[in-house]
Design an enzyme around this catalytic site. Structure first.
Site, mmCIF file in Angstrom:
data_model
loop_
_atom_site.group_PDB
_atom_site.id
_atom_site.type_symbol
_atom_site.label_atom_id
_atom_site.label_comp_id
_atom_site.label_asym_id
_atom_site.label_seq_id
_atom_site.Cartn_x
_atom_site.Cartn_y
_atom_site.Cartn_z
ATOM 1 N N GLU A 36 0.873 -1.166 0.000
ATOM 2 C CA GLU A 36 0.000 0.000 0.000
ATOM 3 C C GLU A 36 0.912 1.219 0.000
ATOM 4 O O GLU A 36 1.825 1.300 0.831
ATOM 5 C CB GLU A 36 -0.890 0.046 1.247
ATOM 6 C CG GLU A 36 -1.860 1.235 1.175
ATOM 7 C CD GLU A 36 -2.620 1.516 2.472
ATOM 8 O OE1 GLU A 36 -2.234 0.960 3.526
ATOM 9 O OE2 GLU A 36 -3.580 2.299 2.427
ATOM 10 N N ARG A 261 5.718 -12.382 9.595
ATOM 11 C CA ARG A 261 6.470 -11.192 9.219
ATOM 12 C C ARG A 261 7.777 -11.136 10.003
ATOM 13 O O ARG A 261 7.936 -11.776 11.042
ATOM 14 C CB ARG A 261 5.634 -9.934 9.461
ATOM 15 C CG ARG A 261 5.172 -9.790 10.895
ATOM 16 C CD ARG A 261 4.531 -8.439 11.230
ATOM 17 N NE ARG A 261 4.417 -7.534 10.137
ATOM 18 C CZ ARG A 261 3.277 -6.937 9.781
ATOM 19 N NH1 ARG A 261 2.168 -7.199 10.437
ATOM 20 N NH2 ARG A 261 3.252 -6.083 8.790
ATOM 21 N N LYS A 271 4.856 0.604 10.356
ATOM 22 C CA LYS A 271 4.860 1.873 9.632
ATOM 23 C C LYS A 271 4.471 3.013 10.562
ATOM 24 O O LYS A 271 4.994 4.113 10.459
ATOM 25 C CB LYS A 271 3.854 1.815 8.482
ATOM 26 C CG LYS A 271 4.380 1.149 7.220
ATOM 27 C CD LYS A 271 3.358 1.290 6.097
ATOM 28 C CE LYS A 271 3.698 0.387 4.915
ATOM 29 N NZ LYS A 271 2.613 0.349 3.924
#
Length: 562
Positions: A36, A261, A271
């Site tokens: 994204e 992850r 983020k």
RNA sequence: UGGGGCGUAGCCAAGUGGUAAGGCAGCGGGCUUUGGUCCCGCCACUCGGUGGUUCGAAUCCAUCCGCCCCAGCCA
């Protein structure tokens, strides 16, 4: 770089092998990396990029780059540009397959119309907080919206009017009609479309309804004929919805596979937290060399090869894990070991006068760039009466195993002579050692045979007259704690000494021509990168990528702990 | 207390019924004109615990424990 990737296996490859065995997907392998564009990529994304492009490469398949740009309020072209640059820099090629979910907005809309016609989706007038209430809880089932059983015609009309901008943000949504009592909350009539009168960075004002991830993603995968849709663990609960949608639409159906992850010690990876570091001024930007972002690692001097090697070697599994930063350090050291020319740089200079060396005379000494890689060639180094050595390489009252310079002791100056410390000159006021008076043995020049004597220590040095001054930035862990995110306010764990700027560093003269973006080993210190932005000819700036391993420092540290 | 996952050394991780790979870190030694590199050696009698099946279990079954994720009109 090691060649482990081709030999390593992991559970995803096992699944793919099974699929190929039964000829599922016609034995094709086609993956995608779907960021994204709402922030900068970090090393966790690098893991995903390496998995997706790596697997495609291993099976002679393809990997698309697709922006998941379904939320215009959070996304920006700045991010798409940085992402393109980062993926390219890592060395991956999506060829002509650069896609955007926003390219599919019309198809996505038509699919929604089809769902409505099949009575598998409906327009809901409930407000956001009402939807939340109706959803129920983890343990209690939800209840159906009063708007759930509208007619196909009414739904079609309302959905069309949603698109045409008749309604305010939040007034209505399109929902899938699944099961409000499902134990999986994702199946309790998930929202498919919401109204957002927002300008999209690619489609502009064309749309005022935008699809949700859970809706756009499976259809995008399907349209691109993806075979294996690899994502992270938190989407495991979404897979039933992914499958439901594609089945409801009756379209091509990829296999979603989830992996854990990456977490790295001594840093943060979300983020949101990285943004907080940038916006709070804790770092100089997304590309601050202390950041775990791709751009930060690039600015620091990490090579793409070392990052890929790291990603290949940490493995892929479903267990949550924290990889030690030391492993990343190991990978870059290994990569640069033979690649980087090795030069002399005195970071904290101490003046040494060689009393018996003829004043004013300069001799040029031959010095190879990398003893383990002769291909890198050699250069000449000036030697003269006054040189600089490292302050740490001298002790007036040394401990037992210190085999550097001390009063009355001898060391070798690498590529030059053995010198002996005769006298120590101190500042009368402070008592600080400001100069060493030494003598040299003219019979011990490097390369002379037979070699005269063996000395225990070899020091790096720089001839004072010809030295080039430079700024050197030393980086350390951004956080003191191994797992800084354990604390709610993770910024309290920031390492106050994560950056140390040294300004009076002395480099050997050949470094005058050091070009921006090149890497060197500073002998006995570590690997350094000529800062691509701040370094100028005449005002060189170096970033320490990683230090060399230092067993002397380790001994000192262990001793201090006892 | 619903659902979905995961537990193999300090950290990653292979292993898919035949007797615990590999890497990082650590420790000890050798070599060395970088206290680097390199080389050699050590580092899980045991796979979250307990029962069971089996000639044989990290792998199969049962049960218990621990950790992670899910109640955005974020992705």
């Amino acid at each position: 770089m090691t060649d482990t990737n081709t030999m390593t296996t992991n559970f995803i490859k096992n699944i793919i092998n099974d699929h190929r065995r039964i000829n599922r997907f016609d034995s094709r392998v086609h993956t995608r990396f779907p960021p994204e564009p709402n922030g900068y990529l970090h090393i966790g994304h690098a893991k995903s990029i390496c998995i997706n492009f790596g697997i495609a490469g291993d099976y002679a398949g393809l990997c698309n780059l697709r922006f998941d740009d379904t939320n215009p309020t959070k996304e920006d072209v700045e991010y798409v540009e940085s992402i393109l640059e980062d993926v390219r820099w890592l060395g991956f090629d999506w060829q002509e397959r650069l896609f955007y979910a926003s390219d599919y907005f019309e198809e996505l809309y038509q699919c929604a119309v089809q769902l409505i016609k099949n009575e598998k989706a409906y327009v809901d007038d409930l407000k956001a907080d009402e939807i939340r209430e109706y959803r129920g809880t983890l343990t209690a089932p939800g209840k159906e919206s009063p708007y759930r059983n509208r007619s196909v015609e009414e739904n079609l009309d309302l959905f069309r009017r949603m698109r045409e901008g008749e309604f305010e943000d939040g007034a209505r949504v399109l929902r899938a009609k699944i099961d409000m009592a499902s134990p999986n909350l994702n199946l309790r009539d998930p929202v498919l479309y919401r109204i957002q009168h927002a300008r999209h960075h690619r489609t502009g004002d064309k749309w005022c309804i935008y699809p949700m991830y859970d809706y756009a993603h499976p259809i995008s995968d399907s349209l691109e004929k993806i075979t294996h849709s690899i994502c992270t663990l938190e989407f495991e609960d979404h897979r039933p919805l992914y499958d439901w949608l594609l089945d409801a639409l009756g379209v091509y159906h990829p296999q979603q596979i989830e992996f854990a992850r990456l977490n790295l010690s001594h840093t943060v990876m979300s983020k949101r937290k990285l943004r907080q570091l940038v916006e709070g001024g804790y770092v100089s930007g997304w590309d601050d060399p202390r950041m775990p972002t791709i751009s930060g690692l690039r600015r620091r001097g990490y090579t793409p090869e070392s990052i890929k090697d790291f990603c290949d070697r940490i493995g892929v599994a479903k267990a949550n894990s924290f990889v030690d930063r030391a492993f990343l350090d190991h990978c870059i050291r290994e990569d640069l070991h033979l690649k980087a020319p090795r030069v002399m740089a005195v970071l904290r200079p101490l003046r040494v006068v060689i009393e018996n060396y003829p004043e004013g005379s300069v001799e040029m000494l031959d010095a190879e760039y990398n003893a383990e890689n002769p291909e890198l060639g050699s250069r000449q180094m000036p030697f003269s009466q006054v040189v600089y050595i490292e302050q740490d390489d001298f002790m007036e009252d040394p401990p037992k195993k210190f085999f550097r310079l001390a009063p009355g002791r001898e060391v070798r100056l690498k590529h030059a002579y053995i010198i002996k410390c005769e006298r120590v000159v101190k500042d009368e006021q402070t008592g600080e050692v400001i100069e060493l008076r030494c003598t040299y043995d003219p019979d011990t020049r490097s390369g002379m045979s037979p070699d005269t004597r063996k000395v225990k220590g070899t020091l790096h040095w720089v001839s004072a007259e010809q030295a080039v001054k430079a700024e050197v930035r030393l980086y350390d862990h951004l956080f003191l704690k191994e797992h800084p995110e354990e604390d709610a306010n993770f910024t309290t764990n920031l390492n106050p000494n994560s950056l140390e700027v040294l300004t009076g560093c002395m480099l050997e003269p050949v470094m005058t021509g050091a070009e921006r973006g090149t890497r060197y080993q500073f002998l006995r210190h570590g690997y350094f990168f000529v800062d691509p932005l701040d370094s100028q000819t005449g005002a060189l700036v170096f970033n320490r990528i990683v230090s060399l391993k230092d067993s002397w420092a380790k001994i000192q540290k262990n001793k201090a702990q006892k």
